[in-house]
Motif scaffolding. Sequence first.
Motif, PDB file in Angstrom:
ATOM      1  N   ALA A  85       3.096   5.941  -2.735  1.00  0.00           N
ATOM      2  CA  ALA A  85       4.280   6.741  -3.080  1.00  0.00           C
ATOM      3  C   ALA A  85       4.344   7.008  -4.580  1.00  0.00           C
ATOM      4  O   ALA A  85       4.781   8.084  -5.006  1.00  0.00           O
ATOM      5  CB  ALA A  85       5.545   6.039  -2.609  1.00  0.00           C
ATOM      6  N   ARG A  86       3.892   6.048  -5.390  1.00  0.00           N
ATOM      7  CA  ARG A  86       3.875   6.249  -6.846  1.00  0.00           C
ATOM      8  C   ARG A  86       2.783   7.214  -7.275  1.00  0.00           C
ATOM      9  O   ARG A  86       2.957   7.989  -8.214  1.00  0.00           O
ATOM     10  CB  ARG A  86       3.659   4.906  -7.557  1.00  0.00           C
ATOM     11  N   GLU A  87       1.625   7.180  -6.584  1.00  0.00           N
ATOM     12  CA  GLU A  87       0.458   7.926  -7.035  1.00  0.00           C
ATOM     13  C   GLU A  87       0.300   9.302  -6.395  1.00  0.00           C
ATOM     14  O   GLU A  87      -0.250  10.201  -7.017  1.00  0.00           O
ATOM     15  CB  GLU A  87      -0.804   7.103  -6.759  1.00  0.00           C
ATOM     16  N   GLU A  88       0.750   9.472  -5.163  1.00  0.00           N
ATOM     17  CA  GLU A  88       0.504  10.714  -4.439  1.00  0.00           C
ATOM     18  C   GLU A  88       1.742  11.597  -4.401  1.00  0.00           C
ATOM     19  O   GLU A  88       2.857  11.136  -4.626  1.00  0.00           O
ATOM     20  CB  GLU A  88       0.052  10.400  -3.004  1.00  0.00           C
TER      21      GLU A  88
ATOM     22  N   LYS B 150       2.577  13.303  -1.628  1.00  0.00           N
ATOM     23  CA  LYS B 150       3.020  13.417  -0.242  1.00  0.00           C
ATOM     24  C   LYS B 150       4.428  12.834  -0.101  1.00  0.00           C
ATOM     25  O   LYS B 150       4.844  11.982  -0.890  1.00  0.00           O
ATOM     26  CB  LYS B 150       2.082  12.664   0.695  1.00  0.00           C
ATOM     27  N   SER B 151       5.134  13.266   0.951  1.00  0.00           N
ATOM     28  CA  SER B 151       6.462  12.722   1.197  1.00  0.00           C
ATOM     29  C   SER B 151       6.341  11.279   1.693  1.00  0.00           C
ATOM     30  O   SER B 151       5.319  10.868   2.249  1.00  0.00           O
ATOM     31  CB  SER B 151       7.205  13.562   2.235  1.00  0.00           C
ATOM     32  N   ILE B 152       7.404  10.520   1.485  1.00  0.00           N
ATOM     33  CA  ILE B 152       7.396   9.119   1.876  1.00  0.00           C
ATOM     34  C   ILE B 152       7.246   8.974   3.387  1.00  0.00           C
ATOM     35  O   ILE B 152       6.531   8.097   3.867  1.00  0.00           O
ATOM     36  CB  ILE B 152       8.671   8.423   1.368  1.00  0.00           C
ATOM     37  N   SER B 153       7.898   9.858   4.137  1.00  0.00           N
ATOM     38  CA  SER B 153       7.787   9.770   5.595  1.00  0.00           C
ATOM     39  C   SER B 153       6.358  10.052   6.064  1.00  0.00           C
ATOM     40  O   SER B 153       5.886   9.440   7.029  1.00  0.00           O
ATOM     41  CB  SER B 153       8.765  10.734   6.263  1.00  0.00           C
ATOM     42  N   GLN B 154       5.652  10.930   5.374  1.00  0.00           N
ATOM     43  CA  GLN B 154       4.268  11.223   5.732  1.00  0.00           C
ATOM     44  C   GLN B 154       3.364  10.026   5.405  1.00  0.00           C
ATOM     45  O   GLN B 154       2.495   9.654   6.201  1.00  0.00           O
ATOM     46  CB  GLN B 154       3.790  12.467   4.988  1.00  0.00           C
ATOM     47  N   ILE B 155       3.573   9.403   4.255  1.00  0.00           N
ATOM     48  CA  ILE B 155       2.808   8.213   3.884  1.00  0.00           C
ATOM     49  C   ILE B 155       3.076   7.092   4.879  1.00  0.00           C
ATOM     50  O   ILE B 155       2.162   6.414   5.340  1.00  0.00           O
ATOM     51  CB  ILE B 155       3.151   7.763   2.444  1.00  0.00           C
TER      52      ILE B 155
ATOM     53  N   ILE C  95       0.839  -1.200   0.000  1.00  0.00           N
ATOM     54  CA  ILE C  95       0.000   0.000   0.000  1.00  0.00           C
ATOM     55  C   ILE C  95       0.874   1.251   0.000  1.00  0.00           C
ATOM     56  O   ILE C  95       0.615   2.212  -0.738  1.00  0.00           O
ATOM     57  CB  ILE C  95      -0.965  -0.008   1.208  1.00  0.00           C
ATOM     58  N   MET C  96       1.936   1.234   0.812  1.00  0.00           N
ATOM     59  CA  MET C  96       2.830   2.399   0.867  1.00  0.00           C
ATOM     60  C   MET C  96       3.529   2.628  -0.471  1.00  0.00           C
ATOM     61  O   MET C  96       3.668   3.768  -0.913  1.00  0.00           O
ATOM     62  CB  MET C  96       3.851   2.229   1.994  1.00  0.00           C
ATOM     63  N   LYS C  97       3.957   1.561  -1.127  1.00  0.00           N
ATOM     64  CA  LYS C  97       4.605   1.696  -2.437  1.00  0.00           C
ATOM     65  C   LYS C  97       3.643   2.289  -3.460  1.00  0.00           C
ATOM     66  O   LYS C  97       4.012   3.173  -4.241  1.00  0.00           O
ATOM     67  CB  LYS C  97       5.101   0.336  -2.935  1.00  0.00           C
ATOM     68  N   ARG C  98       2.402   1.781  -3.460  1.00  0.00           N
ATOM     69  CA  ARG C  98       1.405   2.290  -4.408  1.00  0.00           C
ATOM     70  C   ARG C  98       1.134   3.767  -4.159  1.00  0.00           C
ATOM     71  O   ARG C  98       1.083   4.567  -5.087  1.00  0.00           O
ATOM     72  CB  ARG C  98       0.109   1.487  -4.307  1.00  0.00           C
TER      73      ARG C  98
END
Length: 103
Positions: free
Chosen positions: A85-88, A90-95, A80-83
């Motif tokens: 990160a590709r689509e949104e 937002k920063s990775i740390s926020q996700i 879910i986090m990878k998906r």
Amino acid sequence: MLRFSTSERNQQVQNYLDFQNTVKRISKTCVARRCRNRSCSSSLTLSLDNTCARREPSIYSESCQAVQPSKIIVEETVEIMKRRAREETKSISQIYAEEIVAT
């Protein structure tokens, strides 16, 4: 319930009864999956849209051990986090923070 995650090689892994299955073959009417543990000969047949099992798996061998449910949850959360990160944007740390709270 059929749940899916992604392997290290970005292949779809299906989690069924605490066992993991990968694609064996795809035909016109169904998808055959086999146990991810290659020493186990168990297989499962699903409909093409992966919504229902057409043939339940045979008995898993004694050498094949079920995957811990916590590992499955971690794999699904990482997917879910990878998906996201590709689509949104937002920063990775926020996700990461949002998904950890949600889990």
